[in-house]
Design a protein around this motif. Structure first.
Motif, mmCIF file in Angstrom:
data_model
loop_
_atom_site.group_PDB
_atom_site.id
_atom_site.type_symbol
_atom_site.label_atom_id
_atom_site.label_comp_id
_atom_site.label_asym_id
_atom_site.label_seq_id
_atom_site.Cartn_x
_atom_site.Cartn_y
_atom_site.Cartn_z
ATOM 1 N N ILE A 154 0.832 -1.202 0.000
ATOM 2 C CA ILE A 154 0.000 0.000 0.000
ATOM 3 C C ILE A 154 0.870 1.256 0.000
ATOM 4 C CG2 ILE A 154 -1.805 -1.218 1.279
ATOM 5 C CD1 ILE A 154 -1.071 0.583 3.723
ATOM 6 N N PRO A 155 0.339 2.343 -0.568
ATOM 7 C CA PRO A 155 1.013 3.619 -0.380
ATOM 8 C C PRO A 155 0.677 4.134 1.016
ATOM 9 C CG PRO A 155 -0.976 3.957 -1.657
ATOM 10 C CD PRO A 155 -0.848 2.471 -1.423
ATOM 11 N N LYS A 156 1.596 4.831 1.630
ATOM 12 C CA LYS A 156 1.315 5.390 2.954
ATOM 13 C C LYS A 156 0.331 6.557 2.858
ATOM 14 C CE LYS A 156 5.482 3.855 5.262
ATOM 15 N NZ LYS A 156 6.707 4.271 5.981
ATOM 16 N N ARG A 157 0.266 7.158 1.700
ATOM 17 C CA ARG A 157 -0.696 8.246 1.470
ATOM 18 C C ARG A 157 -2.009 7.654 0.991
ATOM 19 N NH1 ARG A 157 -1.748 11.137 -3.147
ATOM 20 N NH2 ARG A 157 0.146 10.434 -4.165
ATOM 21 N N HIS A 158 -3.101 8.132 1.537
ATOM 22 C CA HIS A 158 -4.417 7.604 1.179
ATOM 23 C C HIS A 158 -4.795 7.994 -0.251
ATOM 24 C CE1 HIS A 158 -8.469 6.087 1.878
ATOM 25 N NE2 HIS A 158 -8.870 7.108 1.134
ATOM 26 N N ILE A 159 -5.111 6.988 -1.046
ATOM 27 C CA ILE A 159 -5.711 7.154 -2.367
ATOM 28 C C ILE A 159 -6.817 6.121 -2.408
ATOM 29 C CG2 ILE A 159 -5.391 7.049 -4.870
ATOM 30 C CD1 ILE A 159 -2.367 7.540 -4.354
ATOM 31 N N GLU A 160 -8.036 6.545 -2.621
ATOM 32 C CA GLU A 160 -9.193 5.664 -2.478
ATOM 33 C C GLU A 160 -9.212 4.497 -3.463
ATOM 34 O OE1 GLU A 160 -13.922 6.129 -3.001
ATOM 35 O OE2 GLU A 160 -12.999 7.430 -1.485
ATOM 36 N N SER A 161 -8.955 4.755 -4.728
ATOM 37 C CA SER A 161 -9.022 3.687 -5.728
ATOM 38 C C SER A 161 -8.194 4.079 -6.945
ATOM 39 C CB SER A 161 -10.474 3.427 -6.154
ATOM 40 O OG SER A 161 -10.934 4.442 -7.029
ATOM 41 N N ILE A 162 -8.074 3.158 -7.871
ATOM 42 C CA ILE A 162 -7.383 3.456 -9.127
ATOM 43 C C ILE A 162 -8.033 4.649 -9.801
ATOM 44 C CG2 ILE A 162 -6.855 2.587 -11.437
ATOM 45 C CD1 ILE A 162 -6.708 -0.232 -10.174
ATOM 46 N N MET A 208 -4.584 -5.501 -8.443
ATOM 47 C CA MET A 208 -5.149 -4.333 -7.779
ATOM 48 C C MET A 208 -6.599 -4.216 -8.227
ATOM 49 S SD MET A 208 -3.973 -0.315 -7.624
ATOM 50 C CE MET A 208 -2.317 -0.677 -7.081
ATOM 51 N N ASN A 209 -7.515 -4.398 -7.303
ATOM 52 C CA ASN A 209 -8.939 -4.318 -7.605
ATOM 53 C C ASN A 209 -9.397 -2.863 -7.544
ATOM 54 O OD1 ASN A 209 -9.118 -7.179 -7.669
ATOM 55 N ND2 ASN A 209 -9.223 -7.206 -5.445
ATOM 56 N N CYS A 210 -10.392 -2.528 -8.349
ATOM 57 C CA CYS A 210 -10.932 -1.170 -8.370
ATOM 58 C C CYS A 210 -12.450 -1.229 -8.290
ATOM 59 C CB CYS A 210 -10.490 -0.433 -9.634
ATOM 60 S SG CYS A 210 -11.063 1.282 -9.678
ATOM 61 N N GLY A 211 -12.991 -0.879 -7.140
ATOM 62 C CA GLY A 211 -14.432 -0.837 -6.952
ATOM 63 C C GLY A 211 -15.000 -2.126 -6.376
ATOM 64 N N GLU A 212 -16.177 -2.000 -5.794
ATOM 65 C CA GLU A 212 -16.829 -3.138 -5.153
ATOM 66 C C GLU A 212 -17.047 -4.301 -6.113
ATOM 67 O OE1 GLU A 212 -20.327 -2.279 -2.819
ATOM 68 O OE2 GLU A 212 -19.461 -0.363 -2.182
ATOM 69 N N GLY A 213 -17.459 -4.012 -7.343
ATOM 70 C CA GLY A 213 -17.731 -5.064 -8.317
ATOM 71 C C GLY A 213 -16.504 -5.887 -8.672
ATOM 72 N N ALA A 214 -15.331 -5.328 -8.457
ATOM 73 C CA ALA A 214 -14.076 -6.039 -8.735
ATOM 74 C C ALA A 214 -13.503 -6.684 -7.476
ATOM 75 C CB ALA A 214 -13.053 -5.078 -9.325
ATOM 76 N N GLY A 215 -14.173 -6.496 -6.343
ATOM 77 C CA GLY A 215 -13.715 -7.115 -5.109
ATOM 78 C C GLY A 215 -12.939 -6.211 -4.184
ATOM 79 N N GLN A 216 -12.874 -4.912 -4.469
ATOM 80 C CA GLN A 216 -12.178 -4.008 -3.554
ATOM 81 C C GLN A 216 -13.021 -3.858 -2.295
ATOM 82 O OE1 GLN A 216 -11.368 -0.030 -5.059
ATOM 83 N NE2 GLN A 216 -10.036 0.452 -3.317
ATOM 84 N N THR A 217 -12.435 -4.214 -1.150
ATOM 85 C CA THR A 217 -13.163 -4.121 0.120
ATOM 86 C C THR A 217 -12.606 -3.041 1.038
ATOM 87 O OG1 THR A 217 -11.808 -5.872 1.093
ATOM 88 C CG2 THR A 217 -13.898 -6.538 0.070
ATOM 89 N N HIS A 258 -4.330 -0.809 -2.991
ATOM 90 C CA HIS A 258 -3.394 -1.804 -2.500
ATOM 91 C C HIS A 258 -3.171 -2.855 -3.566
ATOM 92 C CE1 HIS A 258 -7.461 -2.978 -1.219
ATOM 93 N NE2 HIS A 258 -7.057 -4.251 -1.244
ATOM 94 N N LEU A 259 -1.938 -3.279 -3.636
ATOM 95 C CA LEU A 259 -1.511 -4.263 -4.609
ATOM 96 C C LEU A 259 -1.343 -5.590 -3.874
ATOM 97 C CD1 LEU A 259 -0.534 -4.536 -7.568
ATOM 98 C CD2 LEU A 259 1.741 -3.929 -6.747
ATOM 99 N N HIS A 260 -2.068 -6.612 -4.325
ATOM 100 C CA HIS A 260 -1.924 -7.946 -3.763
ATOM 101 C C HIS A 260 -0.739 -8.618 -4.448
ATOM 102 C CE1 HIS A 260 -6.060 -8.216 -1.965
ATOM 103 N NE2 HIS A 260 -6.264 -7.262 -2.861
ATOM 104 N N VAL A 261 0.143 -9.236 -3.674
ATOM 105 C CA VAL A 261 1.233 -10.055 -4.196
ATOM 106 C C VAL A 261 0.927 -11.480 -3.743
ATOM 107 C CG1 VAL A 261 3.714 -10.485 -4.218
ATOM 108 C CG2 VAL A 261 2.851 -8.131 -4.004
#
Length: 114
Positions: A42-50, A86-95, A100-103
């Motif tokens: 994750i970035p330490k700075r808040h960014i809500e979504s792509i 990296m999911n973007c939005g509820e429909g893509a699974g962003q919770t 955040h980038l999943h590895v």
């Protein structure tokens, strides 16, 4: 963001299982892993979504991917292969609405996901 889970982690209010940390990026183990290695970068700075990214965020997004590579190397999955998602939005699974980038790695990953 006072109600953002990842911002609370960055602030030190919640202690993650940290894998890697830089000035701008934090990587920690997912509490609900979907593979033997499942780390969130994750970035330490808040960014809500792509969708909230701007051109000024390009270097930061690059740092996320460089951190993902470093995590893969540290976790011993760089050579065998790993997936970044990296999911973007509820429909893509962003919770959690903080990019955040999943590895994911440590086992064969099928395609298509989902």
């Amino acid at each position: 963001m006072t109600d953002c889970l990842f911002c609370k982690i960055v602030a030190g209010d919640i202690e993650p299982d940290t894998v890697l940390e830089t000035d701008n990026v934090l990587a920690f183990r997912d509490i609900n892993p979907q593979a033997p290695t499942h780390v969130l970068v994750i970035p330490k700075r808040h960014i809500e979504s792509i969708n909230a990214l701007t051109a000024e965020d390009a270097a930061l997004v690059g740092e996320l991917y460089l951190a993902a590579r470093a995590v893969a190397e540290k976790e011993g999955i760089a050579e065998s292969g790993y997936r970044t998602v990296m999911n973007c939005g509820e429909g893509a699974g962003q919770t959690v609405f903080h990019i955040h980038l999943h590895v994911l790695g440590g086992r064969a990953l099928s395609w298509p996901p989902g």
